[in-house]
Design a protein around this motif. Structure first.
Motif, PDB file in Angstrom:
ATOM      1  N   ASP A   7      17.702  43.654  47.492  1.00 18.56           N
ATOM      2  CA  ASP A   7      18.746  44.682  47.383  1.00 18.56           C
ATOM      3  C   ASP A   7      20.069  44.185  47.971  1.00 18.56           C
ATOM      4  OD1 ASP A   7      16.934  46.358  46.186  1.00 18.56           O
ATOM      5  OD2 ASP A   7      16.551  47.555  48.001  1.00 18.56           O
ATOM      6  N   SER A   8      19.992  43.478  49.102  1.00 19.72           N
ATOM      7  CA  SER A   8      21.190  42.940  49.731  1.00 19.72           C
ATOM      8  C   SER A   8      21.843  41.906  48.812  1.00 19.72           C
ATOM      9  CB  SER A   8      20.826  42.300  51.072  1.00 19.72           C
ATOM     10  OG  SER A   8      21.951  41.677  51.632  1.00 19.72           O
ATOM     11  N   HIS A   9      21.027  41.025  48.252  1.00 20.26           N
ATOM     12  CA  HIS A   9      21.549  40.009  47.336  1.00 20.26           C
ATOM     13  C   HIS A   9      22.184  40.667  46.110  1.00 20.26           C
ATOM     14  CE1 HIS A   9      21.905  36.381  44.961  1.00 20.26           C
ATOM     15  NE2 HIS A   9      21.271  37.004  43.985  1.00 20.26           N
ATOM     16  N   ASN A  10      21.532  41.682  45.568  1.00 18.43           N
ATOM     17  CA  ASN A  10      22.066  42.383  44.400  1.00 18.43           C
ATOM     18  C   ASN A  10      23.415  43.036  44.716  1.00 18.43           C
ATOM     19  OD1 ASN A  10      19.904  41.642  42.844  1.00 18.43           O
ATOM     20  ND2 ASN A  10      18.812  43.585  43.056  1.00 18.43           N
ATOM     21  N   ALA A  11      23.553  43.592  45.913  1.00 11.68           N
ATOM     22  CA  ALA A  11      24.813  44.218  46.309  1.00 11.68           C
ATOM     23  C   ALA A  11      25.923  43.169  46.427  1.00 11.68           C
ATOM     24  CB  ALA A  11      24.640  44.965  47.633  1.00 11.68           C
ATOM     25  N   VAL A  12      25.602  42.033  47.015  1.00  9.33           N
ATOM     26  CA  VAL A  12      26.585  40.951  47.139  1.00  9.33           C
ATOM     27  C   VAL A  12      27.000  40.472  45.758  1.00  9.33           C
ATOM     28  CG1 VAL A  12      26.877  38.547  47.893  1.00  9.33           C
ATOM     29  CG2 VAL A  12      25.834  40.219  49.434  1.00  9.33           C
ATOM     30  N   GLU A  13      26.034  40.273  44.893  1.00  8.71           N
ATOM     31  CA  GLU A  13      26.317  39.805  43.529  1.00  8.71           C
ATOM     32  C   GLU A  13      27.151  40.831  42.757  1.00  8.71           C
ATOM     33  OE1 GLU A  13      26.426  37.344  40.248  1.00  8.71           O
ATOM     34  OE2 GLU A  13      25.899  36.922  42.330  1.00  8.71           O
ATOM     35  N   ARG A  14      26.867  42.110  42.940  1.00 11.86           N
ATOM     36  CA  ARG A  14      27.632  43.172  42.265  1.00 11.86           C
ATOM     37  C   ARG A  14      29.095  43.148  42.732  1.00 11.86           C
ATOM     38  NH1 ARG A  14      25.353  47.256  44.324  1.00 11.86           N
ATOM     39  NH2 ARG A  14      23.434  46.997  43.149  1.00 11.86           N
ATOM     40  N   ARG A  16      30.696  40.559  43.885  1.00 11.39           N
ATOM     41  CA  ARG A  16      31.296  39.352  43.327  1.00 11.39           C
ATOM     42  C   ARG A  16      31.715  39.581  41.874  1.00 11.39           C
ATOM     43  NH1 ARG A  16      30.357  35.106  40.209  1.00 11.39           N
ATOM     44  NH2 ARG A  16      28.327  35.824  39.549  1.00 11.39           N
ATOM     45  N   ARG A  17      30.835  40.174  41.089  1.00 15.88           N
ATOM     46  CA  ARG A  17      31.147  40.471  39.678  1.00 15.88           C
ATOM     47  C   ARG A  17      32.302  41.450  39.572  1.00 15.88           C
ATOM     48  NH1 ARG A  17      25.578  41.276  39.065  1.00 15.88           N
ATOM     49  NH2 ARG A  17      26.037  43.495  38.920  1.00 15.88           N
ATOM     50  N   ASP A  18      32.292  42.475  40.417  1.00 18.26           N
ATOM     51  CA  ASP A  18      33.386  43.459  40.401  1.00 18.26           C
ATOM     52  C   ASP A  18      34.720  42.803  40.733  1.00 18.26           C
ATOM     53  OD1 ASP A  18      31.610  45.451  39.729  1.00 18.26           O
ATOM     54  OD2 ASP A  18      31.502  46.323  41.760  1.00 18.26           O
ATOM     55  N   ARG A  23      39.968  40.932  38.827  1.00 19.48           N
ATOM     56  CA  ARG A  23      41.002  39.893  38.688  1.00 19.48           C
ATOM     57  C   ARG A  23      41.301  39.621  37.205  1.00 19.48           C
ATOM     58  NH1 ARG A  23      40.276  41.160  43.185  1.00 19.48           N
ATOM     59  NH2 ARG A  23      41.712  42.681  42.370  1.00 19.48           N
ATOM     60  N   ILE A  24      40.295  39.660  36.351  1.00 20.21           N
ATOM     61  CA  ILE A  24      40.525  39.466  34.912  1.00 20.21           C
ATOM     62  C   ILE A  24      41.378  40.609  34.368  1.00 20.21           C
ATOM     63  CG2 ILE A  24      39.412  39.413  32.631  1.00 20.21           C
ATOM     64  CD1 ILE A  24      37.117  37.837  33.978  1.00 20.21           C
ATOM     65  N   ILE A  25      41.102  41.825  34.797  1.00 20.59           N
ATOM     66  CA  ILE A  25      41.923  42.973  34.380  1.00 20.59           C
ATOM     67  C   ILE A  25      43.355  42.788  34.867  1.00 20.59           C
ATOM     68  CG2 ILE A  25      42.302  45.446  34.749  1.00 20.59           C
ATOM     69  CD1 ILE A  25      39.174  45.705  34.774  1.00 20.59           C
ATOM     70  N   GLU A  26      43.513  42.353  36.112  1.00 16.11           N
ATOM     71  CA  GLU A  26      44.853  42.127  36.667  1.00 16.11           C
ATOM     72  C   GLU A  26      45.601  41.054  35.882  1.00 16.11           C
ATOM     73  OE1 GLU A  26      46.937  40.981  40.955  1.00 16.11           O
ATOM     74  OE2 GLU A  26      44.772  41.235  40.835  1.00 16.11           O
ATOM     75  N   ILE A  27      44.915  39.972  35.548  1.00 11.55           N
ATOM     76  CA  ILE A  27      45.530  38.917  34.728  1.00 11.55           C
ATOM     77  C   ILE A  27      45.963  39.495  33.392  1.00 11.55           C
ATOM     78  CG2 ILE A  27      44.997  36.818  33.407  1.00 11.55           C
ATOM     79  CD1 ILE A  27      43.259  35.953  35.836  1.00 11.55           C
ATOM     80  N   GLY A  28      45.132  40.320  32.794  1.00  9.98           N
ATOM     81  CA  GLY A  28      45.461  40.930  31.507  1.00  9.98           C
ATOM     82  C   GLY A  28      46.729  41.765  31.549  1.00  9.98           C
ATOM     83  N   THR A  29      46.990  42.405  32.683  1.00  7.82           N
ATOM     84  CA  THR A  29      48.205  43.231  32.793  1.00  7.82           C
ATOM     85  C   THR A  29      49.462  42.384  32.926  1.00  7.82           C
ATOM     86  OG1 THR A  29      48.100  43.416  35.210  1.00  7.82           O
ATOM     87  CG2 THR A  29      46.917  45.096  33.917  1.00  7.82           C
ATOM     88  N   MET A  30      49.310  41.106  33.277  1.00  9.48           N
ATOM     89  CA  MET A  30      50.461  40.227  33.491  1.00  9.48           C
ATOM     90  C   MET A  30      50.881  39.474  32.225  1.00  9.48           C
ATOM     91  SD  MET A  30      49.230  38.735  37.167  1.00  9.48           S
ATOM     92  CE  MET A  30      50.762  37.949  37.615  1.00  9.48           C
ATOM     93  N   ILE A  31      50.105  39.592  31.169  1.00  9.10           N
ATOM     94  CA  ILE A  31      50.374  38.850  29.937  1.00  9.10           C
ATOM     95  C   ILE A  31      51.054  39.765  28.930  1.00  9.10           C
ATOM     96  CG2 ILE A  31      49.328  37.509  28.071  1.00  9.10           C
ATOM     97  CD1 ILE A  31      46.887  37.188  29.974  1.00  9.10           C
ATOM     98  N   PRO A  32      52.212  39.353  28.402  1.00  6.89           N
ATOM     99  CA  PRO A  32      52.870  40.169  27.382  1.00  6.89           C
ATOM    100  C   PRO A  32      51.973  40.341  26.150  1.00  6.89           C
ATOM    101  CG  PRO A  32      54.355  38.457  28.181  1.00  6.89           C
ATOM    102  CD  PRO A  32      53.002  38.169  28.749  1.00  6.89           C
ATOM    103  N   ALA A  33      52.037  41.504  25.539  1.00  4.83           N
ATOM    104  CA  ALA A  33      51.170  41.835  24.396  1.00  4.83           C
ATOM    105  C   ALA A  33      51.335  40.857  23.239  1.00  4.83           C
ATOM    106  CB  ALA A  33      51.452  43.262  23.933  1.00  4.83           C
ATOM    107  N   GLU A  34      52.543  40.317  23.056  1.00  2.00           N
ATOM    108  CA  GLU A  34      52.777  39.439  21.905  1.00  2.00           C
ATOM    109  C   GLU A  34      52.036  38.109  21.996  1.00  2.00           C
ATOM    110  OE1 GLU A  34      56.489  39.163  24.577  1.00  2.00           O
ATOM    111  OE2 GLU A  34      55.269  40.754  23.763  1.00  2.00           O
ATOM    112  N   PHE A  35      51.393  37.825  23.129  1.00  2.00           N
ATOM    113  CA  PHE A  35      50.653  36.575  23.252  1.00  2.00           C
ATOM    114  C   PHE A  35      49.215  36.683  22.770  1.00  2.00           C
ATOM    115  CE2 PHE A  35      54.281  35.299  25.576  1.00  2.00           C
ATOM    116  CZ  PHE A  35      54.349  33.942  25.346  1.00  2.00           C
ATOM    117  N   GLY A  36      48.781  37.854  22.395  1.00  7.45           N
ATOM    118  CA  GLY A  36      47.440  37.963  21.833  1.00  7.45           C
ATOM    119  C   GLY A  36      46.677  39.166  22.337  1.00  7.45           C
ATOM    120  N   ASP A  37      45.473  39.292  21.795  1.00  2.04           N
ATOM    121  CA  ASP A  37      44.612  40.415  22.143  1.00  2.04           C
ATOM    122  C   ASP A  37      43.976  40.212  23.508  1.00  2.04           C
ATOM    123  OD1 ASP A  37      45.088  41.664  19.718  1.00  2.04           O
ATOM    124  OD2 ASP A  37      43.434  40.616  18.730  1.00  2.04           O
ATOM    125  N   LYS A  38      43.693  41.337  24.148  1.00  2.78           N
ATOM    126  CA  LYS A  38      43.020  41.316  25.450  1.00  2.78           C
ATOM    127  C   LYS A  38      41.930  42.388  25.443  1.00  2.78           C
ATOM    128  CE  LYS A  38      47.156  41.781  26.917  1.00  2.78           C
ATOM    129  NZ  LYS A  38      48.323  42.158  27.663  1.00  2.78           N
TER     130      LYS A  38
END
Length: 109
Positions: A7-14, A16-18, A23-38
């Motif tokens: 359970d402890s390992h699963n919480a740590v892994e969760r 990490r994934r979150d 960070r991927i969502i944050e990166i997506g907000t920094m890219i202008p829409a004209e550069f492609g789909d997100k």
């Protein structure tokens, strides 16, 4: 005890994934829409790479323009001094003329 470790390992892994997903969502907000789909993480990262490569190209082009402009300023300062003018950090002037400002160009930090 084994279940508690799992359970402890699963919480740590969760967490990490979150964190990665956030960070991927944050990166997506920094890219202008004209550069492609997100629409998903893979597209977001692919678009981010494309945008970074574009910015690197723009930076290189601006660096070349800056270098050319600095050479031109140096050439102009030399030509001015050969005609009796003086160039100081505050600007340039010819004898019997008002001071003329010639900025020193430096690359952005």
């Amino acid at each position: 005890k084994k279940q508690k470790r799992r359970d402890s390992h699963n919480a740590v892994e969760r967490r990490r994934r979150d964190n990665i997903n956030d960070r991927i969502i944050e990166i997506g907000t920094m890219i202008p829409a004209e550069f492609g789909d997100k629409n998903n993480k893979g597209e977001t990262l692919t678009t981010a790479l494309s945008y970074i490569r574009y910015l690197q190209g723009e930076q290189a082009a601006l660096g070349k323009r800056l270098k050319t402009a600095n050479k031109e300023v140096a050439r102009m300062r030399t030509a001015l001094s050969q005609k009796g003018g003086v160039c100081l950090p505050a600007g340039c002037q010819m004898p019997d003329m008002l001071p003329m400002s010639v900025p020193s160009l430096t690359p952005p930090q």
